[in-house]
Scaffold this motif. Structure first.
Motif, PDB file in Angstrom:
ATOM      1  N   GLU A  38      -1.956   9.726 -14.356  1.00  0.00           N
ATOM      2  CA  GLU A  38      -2.666   8.542 -13.863  1.00  0.00           C
ATOM      3  C   GLU A  38      -4.108   8.502 -14.350  1.00  0.00           C
ATOM      4  OE1 GLU A  38      -3.782   6.119  -9.780  1.00  0.00           O
ATOM      5  OE2 GLU A  38      -3.464   8.281  -9.666  1.00  0.00           O
ATOM      6  N   GLN A  42       1.356   4.027  -3.317  1.00  0.00           N
ATOM      7  CA  GLN A  42       1.303   5.487  -3.248  1.00  0.00           C
ATOM      8  C   GLN A  42       2.594   6.106  -3.786  1.00  0.00           C
ATOM      9  OE1 GLN A  42       0.105   8.094   0.308  1.00  0.00           O
ATOM     10  NE2 GLN A  42       2.326   8.091   0.444  1.00  0.00           N
ATOM     11  N   ASN A  80       7.523   4.708   4.439  1.00  0.00           N
ATOM     12  CA  ASN A  80       6.379   4.107   5.112  1.00  0.00           C
ATOM     13  C   ASN A  80       5.525   5.168   5.792  1.00  0.00           C
ATOM     14  OD1 ASN A  80       7.059   1.656   4.241  1.00  0.00           O
ATOM     15  ND2 ASN A  80       7.783   0.848   6.203  1.00  0.00           N
ATOM     16  N   ARG A  81       4.946   6.004   4.973  1.00  0.00           N
ATOM     17  CA  ARG A  81       4.127   7.082   5.509  1.00  0.00           C
ATOM     18  C   ARG A  81       3.180   7.517   4.395  1.00  0.00           C
ATOM     19  NH1 ARG A  81       4.319  12.513   6.529  1.00  0.00           N
ATOM     20  NH2 ARG A  81       5.874  12.784   4.932  1.00  0.00           N
ATOM     21  N   PHE A  82       1.937   7.735   4.745  1.00  0.00           N
ATOM     22  CA  PHE A  82       0.999   8.234   3.736  1.00  0.00           C
ATOM     23  C   PHE A  82       0.986   9.746   3.755  1.00  0.00           C
ATOM     24  CE2 PHE A  82      -0.914   3.989   4.519  1.00  0.00           C
ATOM     25  CZ  PHE A  82      -0.890   3.534   3.209  1.00  0.00           C
ATOM     26  N   ALA A  83       0.820  10.350   2.598  1.00  0.00           N
ATOM     27  CA  ALA A  83       0.643  11.800   2.521  1.00  0.00           C
ATOM     28  C   ALA A  83       0.118  12.157   1.151  1.00  0.00           C
ATOM     29  CB  ALA A  83       1.975  12.511   2.762  1.00  0.00           C
ATOM     30  N   GLU A  84      -0.878  13.016   1.142  1.00  0.00           N
ATOM     31  CA  GLU A  84      -1.421  13.458  -0.140  1.00  0.00           C
ATOM     32  C   GLU A  84      -0.601  14.621  -0.682  1.00  0.00           C
ATOM     33  OE1 GLU A  84      -2.637  14.077   2.791  1.00  0.00           O
ATOM     34  OE2 GLU A  84      -3.605  16.041   2.893  1.00  0.00           O
ATOM     35  N   GLU A  85      -0.740  14.871  -1.985  1.00  0.00           N
ATOM     36  CA  GLU A  85      -0.168  16.092  -2.546  1.00  0.00           C
ATOM     37  C   GLU A  85      -1.158  17.207  -2.237  1.00  0.00           C
ATOM     38  OE1 GLU A  85       2.723  16.263  -4.207  1.00  0.00           O
ATOM     39  OE2 GLU A  85       3.068  14.100  -4.079  1.00  0.00           O
ATOM     40  N   ALA A 117       4.107  10.095 -11.757  1.00  0.00           N
ATOM     41  CA  ALA A 117       3.587  11.410 -12.150  1.00  0.00           C
ATOM     42  C   ALA A 117       4.744  12.399 -12.299  1.00  0.00           C
ATOM     43  CB  ALA A 117       2.570  11.900 -11.127  1.00  0.00           C
ATOM     44  N   SER A 123      -3.260  -0.658 -10.722  1.00  0.00           N
ATOM     45  CA  SER A 123      -4.501  -1.151 -10.128  1.00  0.00           C
ATOM     46  C   SER A 123      -4.541  -2.666 -10.246  1.00  0.00           C
ATOM     47  CB  SER A 123      -5.683  -0.496 -10.841  1.00  0.00           C
ATOM     48  OG  SER A 123      -6.858  -0.701 -10.115  1.00  0.00           O
ATOM     49  N   GLU A 157      -3.699   7.066   9.574  1.00  0.00           N
ATOM     50  CA  GLU A 157      -2.391   6.605  10.034  1.00  0.00           C
ATOM     51  C   GLU A 157      -1.904   7.475  11.190  1.00  0.00           C
ATOM     52  OE1 GLU A 157       0.999   4.734   7.578  1.00  0.00           O
ATOM     53  OE2 GLU A 157       1.248   6.899   7.488  1.00  0.00           O
ATOM     54  N   ASN A 202      -5.369  10.737  -4.903  1.00  0.00           N
ATOM     55  CA  ASN A 202      -4.851  11.720  -3.969  1.00  0.00           C
ATOM     56  C   ASN A 202      -5.714  11.803  -2.721  1.00  0.00           C
ATOM     57  OD1 ASN A 202      -2.673  13.503  -3.526  1.00  0.00           O
ATOM     58  ND2 ASN A 202      -4.039  15.252  -3.841  1.00  0.00           N
ATOM     59  N   LYS A 210       2.955   5.830  -7.590  1.00  0.00           N
ATOM     60  CA  LYS A 210       2.077   6.748  -8.328  1.00  0.00           C
ATOM     61  C   LYS A 210       2.677   8.151  -8.355  1.00  0.00           C
ATOM     62  CE  LYS A 210      -2.328   4.384  -7.717  1.00  0.00           C
ATOM     63  NZ  LYS A 210      -3.667   4.406  -7.097  1.00  0.00           N
ATOM     64  N   LYS A 211       3.170   8.578  -7.210  1.00  0.00           N
ATOM     65  CA  LYS A 211       3.745   9.924  -7.145  1.00  0.00           C
ATOM     66  C   LYS A 211       4.988  10.007  -8.032  1.00  0.00           C
ATOM     67  CE  LYS A 211       2.182  11.211  -2.530  1.00  0.00           C
ATOM     68  NZ  LYS A 211       2.612  11.401  -1.135  1.00  0.00           N
ATOM     69  N   LEU A 237       0.826  -1.207   0.000  1.00  0.00           N
ATOM     70  CA  LEU A 237       0.000   0.000   0.000  1.00  0.00           C
ATOM     71  C   LEU A 237       0.863   1.262   0.000  1.00  0.00           C
ATOM     72  CD1 LEU A 237      -2.703  -1.236   2.510  1.00  0.00           C
ATOM     73  CD2 LEU A 237      -3.021  -0.803   0.080  1.00  0.00           C
ATOM     74  N   TYR A 238       1.951   1.216   0.747  1.00  0.00           N
ATOM     75  CA  TYR A 238       2.863   2.364   0.736  1.00  0.00           C
ATOM     76  C   TYR A 238       3.558   2.490  -0.627  1.00  0.00           C
ATOM     77  CZ  TYR A 238       2.505   2.614   5.832  1.00  0.00           C
ATOM     78  OH  TYR A 238       2.047   2.757   7.110  1.00  0.00           O
ATOM     79  N   HIS A 261       0.140  13.829 -13.803  1.00  0.00           N
ATOM     80  CA  HIS A 261      -0.920  14.172 -12.845  1.00  0.00           C
ATOM     81  C   HIS A 261      -1.380  12.928 -12.105  1.00  0.00           C
ATOM     82  CE1 HIS A 261      -1.181  18.032 -14.943  1.00  0.00           C
ATOM     83  NE2 HIS A 261      -0.977  17.305 -16.030  1.00  0.00           N
TER      84      HIS A 261
END
Lengths: 800, 350
Positions: A513, A500, A692-697, A507, A576, B127, B117, A503-504, A496-497, B111
């Motif tokens: 994506e 993410q 090992n950390r989630f964060a959105e843009e 991009a 996916s 988390e 996102n 994907k980043k 899962l990490y 993108h």
């Protein structure tokens, strides 16, 4: 489901506006989705009048002149409706009344003065009947405002699937009573209603499927005089969106709205009898059974239905006479000549009712009630209530008593009452007395630690259900916050990490994506010639969309195909899952993440090499090393000279290829298209540097609508100084006009033949308007505009 | 000419065809305006009705046969041609592309899809609250999606028109596998495999048989599940207060309303302050100032039992919601369709 505010007020004492009531119900009981005033403000100046005289209009055949008494005075009113007669009471709109259709003014109609208007039902906004002037109850006092008779508020409530018992005014009033701490006003003689029925009437009921129909009760009533129902009853029906028909039909509908079980009335003479022994040698025979294929019935709405197998029907000894719980048949319908009525009040299984609704495309007030779970207890109540009203309002006389088939237990469920436990669970400061009061107002009986559950509540059986009853009426929002003290050591999967992170990173390489559906259409799969799959949907929404994808590529190519209509060059990725057969006993399927990339519009061999470079950069970023091996056995969808296997740790984990030109043709891809698909799971464990950390843009984007009109394309090639920045040129091109929506460099070439220190640059230009398709002239004008700007800013010259 | 004769002639001629050009000529010879078969078909009008039927039917059949053969042959030629081009265009995958044609960093960035996102954000928020993020099966069994969650067989959600079932090729009557209709399907599966306490969120794809302006057959949800000793409604409330503030902004308030889901008791609907108007009332919230956002409640004891947990000793809460709507509200996206259309003009805005 519609509820009349005034009716609820008659059943329980409360002092809240419709809006306040709706808000409280939405939080504590059922969600009220809409509140509507029933009958407009104009009903205040519409009064009851009585027609004293009718004369022909001298100048118009279709008009009549009435003298109408409104109590305080007699008015001359011209009227065009043919259904009026002397002595009738009718609604009279006084001068100044502002009807939706316009204001009523004193006027001359074909030279005759008219001082108001006689109204039809739809003009009053309380129904949609426009067949003639609405004829009112003769007992209504002259001059009474229609607002006092018909004015109301209608609450439209959304009944949850576990609360079928709330589909009536009595039980909703009980909820309101509990919310405001009041008991409801039960109707007077409810104690007289029997719970046990001994079969003592001239009806023989036989149920062939007890699952579909757990209980059927009936009562025969003679001496019925068909006529209009009283105004108070009509008002309630109208407010709840039902059309008054006659006293018998109206009573069945009224009782359904009042106590919740749908009823049906048959004309007894239309139901054949059988010979029996006992008090009634002849009994009307009613059979509850499943339909046989091909049986026909014409329902009350005049529609003919050929029934499929296994719909629940009410039948006589040979043919269906009603679609159970949905609609009666014309062959047993009540009419003006009816004198003996057989009243049906039954309990039908929701599953069968929903099936009938679906198969016949027919939904009624009755079927929508049965489609939610109802307690058979309601059937007992409603049969007896309707019988009473038929005696009272249709001069009926019971023939014997009620009859029944099927069974219902009157034993009440007992749940232990543990106040402390409930208070804790809800985290509420509610006293024991308050809890008990709430439960009592909801109809629960409390005896020490035993709570007995009312017979109409099928949804309550354990102490947590009791907690819900107490909590919701007290107010779930009054739960006291308590900081969660549970602590765990989260073991979030690395995949899962990595997903993410990947994907980043992709991009950041310039890829965009996309999100395609996991359900593929056979058409999409065929076009790409990638046909293998393992799972199919057995009930797809249409005959095409049934494939659970086993590759992301067909979806990716379909997206490319759509975008290629407007763009010459782009690159996508999707990360996916695909769906493969399970390889473990306990797993229903193997859902495998795939990384799929697509590059469209590169020249010659560049595409596949650029794509490979993307993958190498991706792998490199995570410390992985992929090998590539030219594919000697290309698949049908691959360009035979441009395809390779992607190899990791000596295993093939995917492939990379240019799309076969025939596939490209199928997909309207004019330019070269390259695709890669690799098994993401193959290297999850080895990937390095996955944070090992989630964060959105951070994204505060507000979406801007784009034009869907056709684009016009032009190419422009100009000669400029060698030092001119090609990106600056793009910026200037895009600033030319808002209709210039795209500019893309496709050639840059330095040569002395353009003059010393000069180069040629060429761009694809895209023009588009937000409101129309541009014509050639407009596109040419834009081209000239762009050229002018470039020659001003960069001293550019058009290359011939 | 006799139809059989024409057919034989065609088959012979076709076998001798050596190039695309030959094939095109042959097509004219048979199916062209003055072609052999066309002449027969034209001649039909002179015949009696009985003959017309007999010969006409056979002639049309032959015409279809010939057309199909042409199609196959044509494809063969094209495939061959491409094999040839394949050979000419052959590209060794391990050759190196000049740097000028592949620039890193690129001139424009790519993108990330707004759904991704937003899921990152949801994962981040939980988390921070020390939840484990769990992945679930999208193809699930009927048991975990419905039965274990208290959705009895007569429940409307079990109707075929709402749920996609997976075809079992060996047992066509069996409806054991389905596309999960809710991320809650993972609840009991997880309970069975993991020791208490449990504190997880499950984001992922879900499916329902709906496709219109406001529904997509595939959509995303996330589910939260906490089970342990002495968990109460008050724990749920504080948890959602914290999470919604982190997710939607510091000034977000929440409101509990009574509702029903078969796998919780009590069940509730959670409203949050409208993110658009901040509670003052707007189109999006229908002037209520609230958005109906989550379903939640205390885990039903039957669900705990299905998960092998003593429901008298332990309790828990669960909450869940759709992701698309939150994404749409956040970015003021007017139509759900835009999210799955993958139009570049949409994607490049994010």
């Amino acid at each position: 489901m519609k509820f009349s505010y005034n009716w609820l007020k008659q059943l329980v004492d409360f002092n809240k506006t419709p809006q306040e009531l709706a808000d409280d119900l939405s939080c504590k009981s059922i969600e009220i989705e809409n509140i509507e005033k029933f009958g407009g403000d104009f009903l205040d100046t519409i009064v009851v009048g009585q027609i004293l005289e009718i004369n022909k209009h001298p100048n118009a055949d279709k008009l009549q002149i009435t003298k109408t008494d409104i109590g305080s005075q007699t008015l001359q009113i011209v009227c065009g409706a043919p259904n009026i007669a002397v002595g009738q009471k009718v609604p009279v709109a006084l001068i100044g009344t502002k009807l939706p259709m316009g204001e009523i003014k004193q006027a001359k109609i074909r030279d005759i003065e008219s001082f108001g208007m006689l109204c039809a039902q739809d003009e009053l906004g309380i129904g949609n009947d426009h067949t003639g002037i609405m004829i009112l109850d003769p007992d209504l006092p002259l001059g009474k405002k229609l607002s006092e008779i018909y004015g109301d508020w209608v609450l439209d409530g959304n009944i949850l699937s576990n609360r079928g018992d709330l589909q009536n005014h009595m039980q909703l009033a009980r909820e309101i009573g509990a919310i405001y701490g009041k008991e409801i006003k039960e109707i007077q003689n409810i104690e007289n209603w029997k719970l046990e029925i001994e079969n003592s009437g001239p009806v023989d009921v036989q149920i062939n499927n007890l699952e579909a129909c757990p209980l059927y009760t009936a009562q025969a009533i003679k001496g019925i005089k068909i006529g209009p129902s009283p105004t108070w009853m009509q008002q309630k029906l109208l407010a709840c969106g039902m059309k008054p028909i006659n006293n018998v039909v109206d009573i069945t509908n009224y009782v359904m709205l009042e106590y919740g079980n749908p009823l049906h009335a048959f004309d007894a003479k239309k139901i054949p009898t059988i010979e029996t022994q006992g008090n009634y040698p002849k009994k009307h025979q009613i059979v509850v059974r499943l339909s046989k294929k091909g049986e026909v019935i014409r329902t009350l709405d005049g529609q003919d239905h050929e029934l499929p197998e296994e719909l629940l029907v009410i039948a006589d000894h040979e043919k269906p006479i009603a679609v159970a719980g949905v609609m009666g048949g014309e062959n047993s319908e009540i009419d003006e000549t009816t004198s003996i009525v057989i009243l049906e009040s039954a309990n039908f299984n929701q599953k069968y009712i929903r099936k009938s609704q679906r198969e016949l495309g027919l939904a009624t007030e009755a079927s929508s009630r049965f489609a939610k779970d109802l307690s058979p207890y309601l059937a007992f109540q409603c049969l007896q209530r309707a019988a009473e009203l038929l005696v009272e309002l249709a001069s009926g006389e019971l023939i014997g008593g009620p009859v029944k088939a099927g069974a219902f237990s009157f034993e009440k469920r007992i749940v232990k009452f543990d106040y402390e436990k409930i208070r804790n669970y809800l985290s509420m400061d509610i006293s024991k007395e308050e809890s008990i009061k709430i439960l009592k107002n909801l109809g629960f009986e409390i005896d020490g630690n035993d709570i007995s559950v009312p017979l109409w509540r099928k949804d309550v059986g354990i102490w947590q259900d009791i907690a819900e009853e107490v909590g919701r009426i007290y107010g779930l929002d009054r739960s006291k916050e308590h900081e969660l003290s549970i602590q765990i050591e989260p073991k979030t999967e690395k995949a899962l990490y990595f997903e993410q992170s990947a994907k980043k990173y992709l991009a950041s390489l310039g890829l965009t994506e996309i999100y395609t559906l996991s359900i593929l259409s056979s058409e999409t799969a065929e076009k790409s010639k990638i046909l293998g799959h393992y799972f199919e949907i057995s009930n797809p929404m249409n005959e095409y969309d049934y494939i659970m994808r086993s590759s992301l590529v067909p979806g990716l190519l379909a997206v490319a195909s759509n975008n290629a209509k407007k763009f010459e060059r782009f690159s996508f990725f999707e990360l996916s899952k695909i769906y493969l057969p399970s390889d473990k006993e306990e797993a229903p399927s193997r859902e495998n993440r795939m990384l799929s990339l697509l590059v469209y519009g590169e020249k010659n061999e560049d595409g596949i090499l650029i794509l490979k470079n993307y993958i190498d950069h991706f792998a490199g970023a995570y410390g992985l090393n992929f090998q590539y091996e030219n594919d000697a056995k290309p698949k049908e969808f691959m360009h035979p000279g441009r395809c390779a296997k992607v190899i990791y740790k000596e295993e093939v984990i995917g492939n990379i290829f240019e799309v076969h030109p025939i596939v490209s043709e199928n997909l309207d891809l004019k330019n070269r298209c390259c695709v890669a698909e690799i098994n993401f799971e193959a290297f999850v464990d080895d990937a390095l540097d996955v944070e090992n950390r989630f964060a959105e843009e951070p994204s505060e984007v507000i979406y801007k609508e784009f034009s869907r009109f056709e684009v016009s394309k032009r190419d422009i090639a100009v000669v400029v100084d060698v030092g001119t920045n090609t990106i600056d040129i793009i910026k200037e091109i895009k600033n030319t006009d808002e209709k210039v929506v795209g500019a893309e460099l496709f050639d840059e070439y330095v040569s002395d033949k353009f003059g010393a220190g000069k180069k040629s640059v060429a761009y694809h230009l895209t023009f588009q308007a937000s409101d129309r398709t541009l014509n050639d002239t407009e596109a040419n004008e834009l081209f000239d505009k762009v050229l002018k700007i470039l020659s001003n800013k960069f001293n550019a010259e058009l290359r011939r | 000419m006799d139809l059989e004769e024409i057919k034989q002639q065609f088959i012979d001629a076709l076998s001798k065809v050596g190039s695309e050009k030959d094939l095109a000529e042959l097509e004219v010879e048979f199916l062209g305006r003055k072609g052999k078969l066309t002449t027969v078909l034209k001649g039909l009008s002179d015949l009696t009705i009985v003959e017309k039927k007999r010969i006409g039917g056979a002639a049309n059949e032959l015409k279809e046969f010939i057309a199909e053969e042409f199609r196959i042959k044509n494809l063969e030629f094209r495939m061959k041609k491409w094999e040839l081009i394949g050979e000419q265009e052959k590209q060794d995958i391990n050759s190196i592309i000049p740097d000028s044609r592949f620039q890193i960093p690129p001139s424009t960035l790519g993108h990330i899809h707004p759904i991704s996102n937003f899921l990152f954000k949801i994962n981040r928020v939980f988390e921070e609250m020390e939840y484990e993020v769990v992945d679930g099966y999208e193809i699930e069994t009927d048991y975990y999606n419905f039965t274990a969650l208290g959705t009895h067989l007569d429940h409307p959600a079990r109707d075929e028109q709402d749920t996609f079932y997976i075809k079992d090729l060996e047992h066509p009557d069996k409806k054991d596998l389905l596309l999960r209709t809710q991320t809650s399907a993972m609840q009991v599966r997880y309970m069975k495999k993991h020791p208490l306490p449990i504190k997880i969120i499950i984001p992922g794809k879900t499916y329902r048989r709906d496709n219109d302006a406001t529904h997509s057959p595939m959509f995303h949800q996330f589910e939260g599940l906490v089970v342990g000793e002495g968990i109460t409604l008050g724990d749920l409330k504080s948890t959602l207060m914290i999470a919604m503030k982190k997710l939607l902004g510091e000034n977000t308030k929440i409101r509990f309303r009574s509702s029903y889901f078969p796998f919780v008791e009590p069940g509730l609907e959670v409203d949050v302050t409208c993110a658009i108007c901040k509670g003052s009332g707007c189109n999006v919230c229908k002037n209520t100032g609230w958005l109906e956002l989550l379903g939640a409640g205390m885990v039903h004891p039957d669900v705990l039992k299905a998960g092998g947990i003593d429901s008298e000793k332990y309790s828990g809460f669960a909450f869940g919601t759709g992701v698309e709507r939150m994404v749409m509200v956040k970015h003021a996206i007017p139509s759900l369709k835009l999210l799955y259309e993958n139009d570049i003009r949409f994607l490049e805005q994010f």
